[in-house]
Write a protein that holds these residues in place. Structure first.
Motif, mmCIF file in Angstrom:
data_model
loop_
_atom_site.group_PDB
_atom_site.id
_atom_site.type_symbol
_atom_site.label_atom_id
_atom_site.label_comp_id
_atom_site.label_asym_id
_atom_site.label_seq_id
_atom_site.Cartn_x
_atom_site.Cartn_y
_atom_site.Cartn_z
ATOM 1 N N ASP A 163 -0.572 25.320 3.560
ATOM 2 C CA ASP A 163 -0.924 26.393 4.497
ATOM 3 C C ASP A 163 0.163 27.465 4.551
ATOM 4 N N GLU A 164 -0.269 28.704 4.808
ATOM 5 C CA GLU A 164 0.660 29.780 5.161
ATOM 6 C C GLU A 164 0.833 29.690 6.681
ATOM 7 N N SER A 221 -6.791 32.368 7.128
ATOM 8 C CA SER A 221 -7.387 33.207 6.084
ATOM 9 C C SER A 221 -6.779 32.926 4.712
ATOM 10 N N LYS A 222 -5.593 32.289 4.696
ATOM 11 C CA LYS A 222 -4.928 32.008 3.423
ATOM 12 C C LYS A 222 -4.920 30.512 3.081
ATOM 13 N N ARG A 223 -5.713 29.730 3.796
ATOM 14 C CA ARG A 223 -5.713 28.268 3.567
ATOM 15 C C ARG A 223 -6.302 27.932 2.186
ATOM 16 N N PRO A 224 -5.590 27.076 1.407
ATOM 17 C CA PRO A 224 -6.135 26.634 0.098
ATOM 18 C C PRO A 224 -7.441 25.865 0.299
ATOM 19 N N GLN A 225 -8.390 26.018 -0.615
ATOM 20 C CA GLN A 225 -9.712 25.400 -0.471
ATOM 21 C C GLN A 225 -9.656 23.879 -0.443
ATOM 22 N N ASP A 232 -2.076 30.600 9.336
ATOM 23 C CA ASP A 232 -2.901 31.717 8.883
ATOM 24 C C ASP A 232 -4.092 31.135 8.114
ATOM 25 N N SER A 267 6.182 34.643 8.203
ATOM 26 C CA SER A 267 5.227 33.677 7.646
ATOM 27 C C SER A 267 5.773 33.145 6.325
ATOM 28 N N THR A 268 5.458 31.880 6.053
ATOM 29 C CA THR A 268 5.890 31.248 4.805
ATOM 30 C C THR A 268 4.965 30.063 4.520
ATOM 31 N N ARG A 269 5.164 29.405 3.366
ATOM 32 C CA ARG A 269 4.267 28.310 2.965
ATOM 33 C C ARG A 269 4.843 26.950 3.375
#
Length: 665
Positions: A368-369, A388-392, A386, A316-318
């Motif tokens: 996003d991740e 669960s790690k999405r920026p708002q 992912d 996983s990465t950004r």
């Protein structure tokens, strides 16, 4: 002992020690003793040049320089392998094998698939004659001087080997050697190599063979080819090659049925991580060589073999941004720019997003991740987000509406996934891409001219299309960046030499949409000239074997375009091959005209290819499988039961080799 006998004895002894060390991994003398004996041999050879032998162990240290690697046509094509990614794919493949061969027991050879650079080495009378890279499968580069420096490649064979044969395998860089090379680079402040496979492949093209000899390359062999082989199965061939002195991987095994194949797959999916070199899957082959001949080949791969790829690694990465690339056909490809991450031995920074539908399906957003894997461990792709790690504040991606290069509004044809830039003759990446395709290896193969140089030529106003290449002069080219007198001359000479390229490859080089290598060959064979193809109607083209409506429409549209017709006329005036040069056989007749033949079995006086050539030279046509359109089956020994059953059922006449010869007489 005479000097000649002394030299020969030293050569034999050193070859045996070399074999013990690099193939058997069982050295019987120290490195120091080996070096002393090698030095003694070098001194004797220098004093007595009359006993020169190009395959002496002293030549493994390299020293030969190769400025331009000669292009060599493979005597036997080097095919690719079809890939499978699940056991279901393997079961489907086995079903096709059984349907083709009929009710016969079939066993398989399972071998690990090594991630290296493919090589084909020819031996004559037990001596290494030539080594050629895979290239495009039809031709490759002569890298004999460099291959001789690899210690596990025998220069002379032992035992009962064929007079002439080819052996194929992979040049690899063991992981320990790769890590050592990288450590040495890091210590002197240089960037490390990306991965073992690319480093091994690049090593084969180093101009100085003494530099190649310093790299810890290895050679793993797995396939013997000759007109007449002294064994009946592929596995027997591996064992014979091992006896002759080749390094044949010991992991290969016979599987009596598909269940045993799966046991091999399961075992190595776990244990491959303990191997000293990279492997990305298993190659499964029908073991019986006669069955291999019966099954034959598709346009790209043998039907009797398949590569099973282990499940790809995932990380996983950004996602930092999305950029858009324009291809030579105008197709737009969105590219994900990622935070660099290590994946399957390489650093991944970019991944393809394919098209707008894929972006929407993934609901991917900047920041996003994302989970990335290599499809078949080759091409990176994003498989999921992912959440669960999405920026708002992440917003849905708005797909590009205008070309990133020429700002023309993009179009999307109904039923197609990709967007296109319609500015075919004014969009720089499309123009440059078409010229780069034209000069590529599988097309015109213009020596001295690469993709970067094409971009330089275009950006300096020297070419606008591939016909302009033939107007270039040395004086025009010399001022370009990194261009000197000699390289400019090589470029112009390479363009001139491209006029010898046969029509089928020129047709592929033109870049007609949907006309790949295989389609270009079929069209060239059917129409024989660019003029006949240009005059063909849509219906004429559709009636050509395996040419569908989409291809036919594309060909018609290409020639209806006035600029394309002008370019083709210019190519013709420059002397480019725009018609087929027929192979002339003085003994050819038309006595088999209108008849379709299928060839099956093993023959005494002909090779299978020899029979096929004789059929075509006398006006006949070769069929790939038996059908109601087949007139004759030429059957040798061990004809496949499935073919015999089908021929009998359809009432197709079966000819023996003798009957076929009488037909020709």
């Amino acid at each position: 002992m005479t000097t000649e006998e002394q030299i020969k004895a030293l050569r034999d002894e050193l070859e045996q020690h070399n074999y013990n060390y690099y193939v058997l991994d069982n050295p019987t003398i120290s490195d120091y003793e080996f070096d002393q004996k090698l030095k003694e041999l070098q001194q004797l050879e220098e004093k007595h040049p009359e006993f020169f032998d190009e395959n002496s162990p002293t030549h493994r240290v390299g020293g030969g320089l190769t400025k331009n690697f000669e292009t060599v046509v493979h005597e036997r094509r080097m095919y690719s392998l079809d890939n499978s990614y699940s056991k279901e794919d393997v079961i489907d493949w086995e079903g096709r094998i059984r349907r083709a061969l009929g009710d016969v027991p079939v066993e398989y050879t399972c071998e690990l698939k090594f991630d290296g650079a493919s090589i084909s080495i020819t031996y004559e009378n037990g001596k290494l004659k030539q080594a050629v890279t895979r290239g495009d499968g039809f031709q490759g580069d002569n890298v004999t001087t460099n291959i001789k420096t690899i210690r596990s490649v025998p220069l002379r064979l032992k035992g009962d080997y064929p007079e002439k044969f080819e052996i194929r395998g992979e040049i690899i860089l063991p992981l320990a050697g790769f890590e050592k090379m990288n450590q040495e680079l890091i210590e002197i402040g240089l960037p490390p190599y990306a991965n073992p496979r690319n480093t091994a492949s690049g090593s084969l093209k180093l101009q100085d063979s003494s530099e190649v000899s310093k790299r810890p390359l290895d050679c793993l062999l797995y396939f013997v080819l000759a007109d007449r082989l002294p064994f009946k199965t592929h596995f027997e061939g591996l064992e014979a090659a091992r006896r002759w002195g080749f390094k044949v991987p010991k992991e290969a095994a016979i599987a009596k049925n598909i269940d045993e194949v799966f046991e091999f797959l399961d075992y190595w999916d776990t244990h491959r991580h303990h191997l000293p070199y990279e492997t990305d899957g298993v190659v499964i082959k029908v073991n019986n060589l006669h069955y291999q001949e019966e099954l034959g080949y598709t346009a790209k791969a043998p039907r009797w073999a398949i590569a099973y790829k282990f499940k790809a690694e995932q990380v996983s990465t950004r996602l930092n941004s999305i950029s858009y690339q324009v291809g030579r056909t105008g197709a737009i490809t969105p590219v994900a720019n990622l935070e660099p991450v290590q994946l399957a031995g390489t650093v991944v920074k970019r991944a393809s997003l394919h098209n707008a539908d894929q972006i929407e399906k993934l609901d991917i957003r900047i920041g996003d991740e994302v989970f990335v894997e290599k499809g078949g461990e080759i091409i990176p792709k994003i498989i999921a987000v992912d959440l669960s790690k999405r920026p708002q504040n992440a917003q849905p991606v708005k797909y590009l509406s205008n070309c990133p290069e020429c700002d023309t509004e993009l179009i999307r044809v109904a039923g197609e996934a990709q967007h296109y830039c319609p500015n075919f003759y004014g969009c720089p990446p499309q123009i440059i891409g078409r010229i780069q395709h034209y000069i590529s290896r599988k097309a015109m193969d213009i020596e001295g001219l690469g993709g970067e140089t094409v971009a330089l030529l275009y950006n300096n106003g020297l070419v606008q299309n591939y016909a302009d290449l033939y107007d270039l002069t040395v004086d025009q080219v010399i001022p370009l960046e990194r261009m000197a007198q000699k390289s400019a001359e090589n470029l112009v000479n390479g363009i001139e030499k491209s006029k010898e390229i046969p029509f089928e490859r020129v047709l592929y080089a033109l870049g007609i949409r949907y006309v790949g290598e295989t389609v270009a060959k079929k069209l060239a064979k059917h129409y024989k000239s660019i003029e006949a193809l240009r005059q063909a109607s849509l219906m004429d083209l559709i009636l050509v074997d395996e040419i569908g409506e989409r291809i036919a429409q594309s060909v018609v549209a290409f020639f209806e375009n006035g600029e394309n017709s002008l370019i083709v006329e210019r190519l013709k005036n420059y002397g480019v091959q725009l018609e087929t040069v027929e192979r002339v056989n003085p003994n050819a007749t038309n006595k088999l005209e209108g008849k379709t033949f299928v060839v099956s079995g093993v023959f005494e006086h002909f090779s299978r290819d020899g029979i096929k050539i004789a059929i075509e030279d006398n006006g006949g046509k070769i069929g790939s499988s038996i059908s109601a359109k087949t007139d004759f089956v030429v059957a040798g020994e061990n004809m496949g039961p499935a073919k015999l059953e089908k021929a009998t059922k359809l009432g197709v006449k079966i000819l023996s080799e003798t009957e076929f010869q009488k037909m020709l007489e």
